[in-house]
Design an enzyme around this catalytic site. Structure first.
Site, PDB file in Angstrom:
ATOM      1  N   HIS A   6     -22.479 -30.017  14.017  1.00  0.00           N
ATOM      2  CA  HIS A   6     -23.201 -29.306  12.950  1.00  0.00           C
ATOM      3  C   HIS A   6     -22.921 -29.883  11.568  1.00  0.00           C
ATOM      4  O   HIS A   6     -23.614 -29.543  10.598  1.00  0.00           O
ATOM      5  CB  HIS A   6     -22.829 -27.812  12.970  1.00  0.00           C
ATOM      6  CG  HIS A   6     -24.016 -26.915  12.853  1.00  0.00           C
ATOM      7  ND1 HIS A   6     -25.012 -27.121  11.932  1.00  0.00           N
ATOM      8  CD2 HIS A   6     -24.368 -25.799  13.537  1.00  0.00           C
ATOM      9  CE1 HIS A   6     -25.927 -26.173  12.040  1.00  0.00           C
ATOM     10  NE2 HIS A   6     -25.573 -25.354  13.014  1.00  0.00           N
ATOM     11  N   ASP A  38     -28.639 -29.956  11.264  1.00  0.00           N
ATOM     12  CA  ASP A  38     -28.808 -28.527  11.503  1.00  0.00           C
ATOM     13  C   ASP A  38     -29.618 -28.292  12.761  1.00  0.00           C
ATOM     14  O   ASP A  38     -30.132 -29.221  13.396  1.00  0.00           O
ATOM     15  CB  ASP A  38     -29.495 -27.875  10.293  1.00  0.00           C
ATOM     16  CG  ASP A  38     -28.649 -27.979   9.032  1.00  0.00           C
ATOM     17  OD1 ASP A  38     -27.416 -27.839   9.143  1.00  0.00           O
ATOM     18  OD2 ASP A  38     -29.225 -28.211   7.954  1.00  0.00           O
TER      19      ASP A  38
END
Length: 454
Positions: free
Chosen positions: A417, A421
């Site tokens: 992450h 995204d």
């Protein structure tokens, strides 16, 4: 004559040491050039190290279980007399000739770690020398075995390889020969005794016997992790500690691709399901290169690459390995299929060199081959994403308003992450899913070499 000292060579990929699994010769034995003298285990694989010299073994450096540094003495060989030198197959190679300089490493594979005694790695530049008075001996019979997997299997069954008759025309013993000998041996017939490291409960483990204070159960044995298991544990722990991972997944109707492969099989061997999914994933990575990159060491940036080295999980006797298809983005589906098959076969047979187990930039885990529908895999550090592929099974599915049996599989993508995204990850996964659901449509809409070569 002075003894020639052979030091542990560089076994590839910058490995600095190796654990001595088993000596294949003893002091006083006669060895020939390129005869395997020891099995050593690196963080990548188990390797048979061949002797660059012909003569009599004068000394062995280190005992089974010791860690030997690259460049430290491994064996000393008293070379044959000058008048015999012309009979040698090849001139001796210097110890500095690593695997990248032409030295042949004969066989890569597995050895049983069950019940191996606890060991203490040596930290010095060289291990202790074991010597003995040379004893007269006839030249040993060199049993032609391609892979240490076969030797390990024979040891675990207590079978002497020298007593077996190979079925292959080239005289090389195979796993099938060992299994056949074990299956046909009379019940109760004594077999050659196997070494303690091949499965016997070691003294160090027995000394730990007692009651575990946490569970209240009696301790049966304590077995140290193999070097490969330790390496996997370190990599997985580092992945979980450093990478803030997230997972997205989707169910995919793979019926069209499934039936297409069946039609291809009528004209010969159809490419594997994995090769098609790999090709679709590589095409999607071209549009989402960040998922095939690596985070910089300081954690403040992303390195992307021109091309993809595709890793794939392969289940072997030694555990899960990740062979690497280099520049997989340049390969067609059929070329990918051939390379995946070659690497997987070599990994299972234990003949895969360390260089083909390193350098991946994106990994696919086909856990469906193990009968699993879904999984959230751990990212293969230092990569930033891993694609999971479940089994394709018939399920009831709604098609044009009606329920019909369809081949459904689950795709999962675990991603870093820090790098991107959920929107990018979902977009990548959806592209792969769309390609699986409509492979002809994707190829028809894809410009350039991919459409022509797929």
């Amino acid at each position: 004559m002075t003894a020639k000292v052979f030091t542990l060579p560089d076994l590839g990929e910058g490995l600095t040491d190796a654990e001595l699994v088993r000596w294949l010769v003893a002091v006083g034995d006669t060895v020939t050039t390129d005869q395997p003298i020891a099995e050593v285990e690196t963080a990548k694989s188990v390797v048979e190290v061949p002797s660059p010299y012909a003569g009599t073994v004068a000394a062995l450096h280190g005992g089974e279980g010791d860690t030997i540094l690259v460049g430290a003495p491994l064996i000393e060989v008293q070379e044959v007399a000058v008048e015999q030198a012309a009979a040698r197959p090849a001139e001796p190679r210097s110890a500095e000739q690593g695997s990248g300089s032409g030295q042949v490493l004969v066989g890569y594979g597995t050895t049983s770690h069950a019940g191996r005694r606890n060991r203490v790695a040596r930290s010095g530049a060289a291990t202790a020398t074991t010597t003995a008075s040379p004893r007269p001996t006839a030249p040993p019979r060199v049993v032609p075995v391609v892979s240490p997997v076969v030797r390990a299997l024979a040891r675990s069954h207590g079978i002497d390889l020298a007593t077996l008759r190979p079925t292959r025309p080239d005289g090389v013993l195979t796993r099938r020969d060992v299994e056949a000998a074990f299956a046909t041996a009379p019940v109760g017939l004594p077999r050659a005794s196997a070494p303690a490291s091949a499965g016997a409960r070691p003294a160090a483990a027995a000394a730990d016997a007692g009651t575990d204070p946490r569970t209240g159960l009696t301790i049966d044995a304590t077995t140290p992790f193999s070097r490969l298991r330790r390496t996997v544990a370190e990599t997985m722990s580092r992945s979980r500690a450093e990478i803030p991972e997230a997972t997205v997944w989707v169910d995919v109707d793979a019926t069209e691709l499934w039936e297409g492969r069946r039609r291809l099989a009528r004209d010969g061997r159809a490419p594997s399901f994995l090769s098609f999914v790999s090709r679709f994933a590589l095409a999607a990575l071209a549009r989402h290169p960040e998922l095939g990159g690596r985070v910089t060491p300081d954690g403040h940036g992303l390195v992307t690459f021109e091309g993809v080295n595709l890793g794939f999980a392969a289940n072997t006797d030694r555990g899960l390995l990740v062979p690497v298809v280099r520049r997989a983005d340049r390969l067609s589906v059929r070329e990918l299929d051939a390379e995946l098959d070659r690497l997987a076969t070599a990994a299972r047979e234990g003949t895969l060199p360390p260089v083909e187990l390193a350098g991946s930039t994106f990994t696919i885990n086909n856990y469906g081959s193990l009968g699993v529908d879904g999984s959230a895999a751990i990212i293969n550090h230092p990569e930033v994403a891993i694609l999971g592929l479940g089994r394709a099974i018939e399920r009831p599915w709604v098609v044009d308003g009606a329920i019909a049996p369809r081949r459904i599989l689950q795709l999962s993508l675990v991603f870093d992450h820090r790098v991107t995204d959920g929107g990018v990850a979902a977009g990548f996964l959806r592209e792969v899913a769309d390609a699986i659901e409509s492979p002809l449509g994707v190829l028809a809409d894809t410009p350039g070499p991919l459409a022509a070569r797929a």
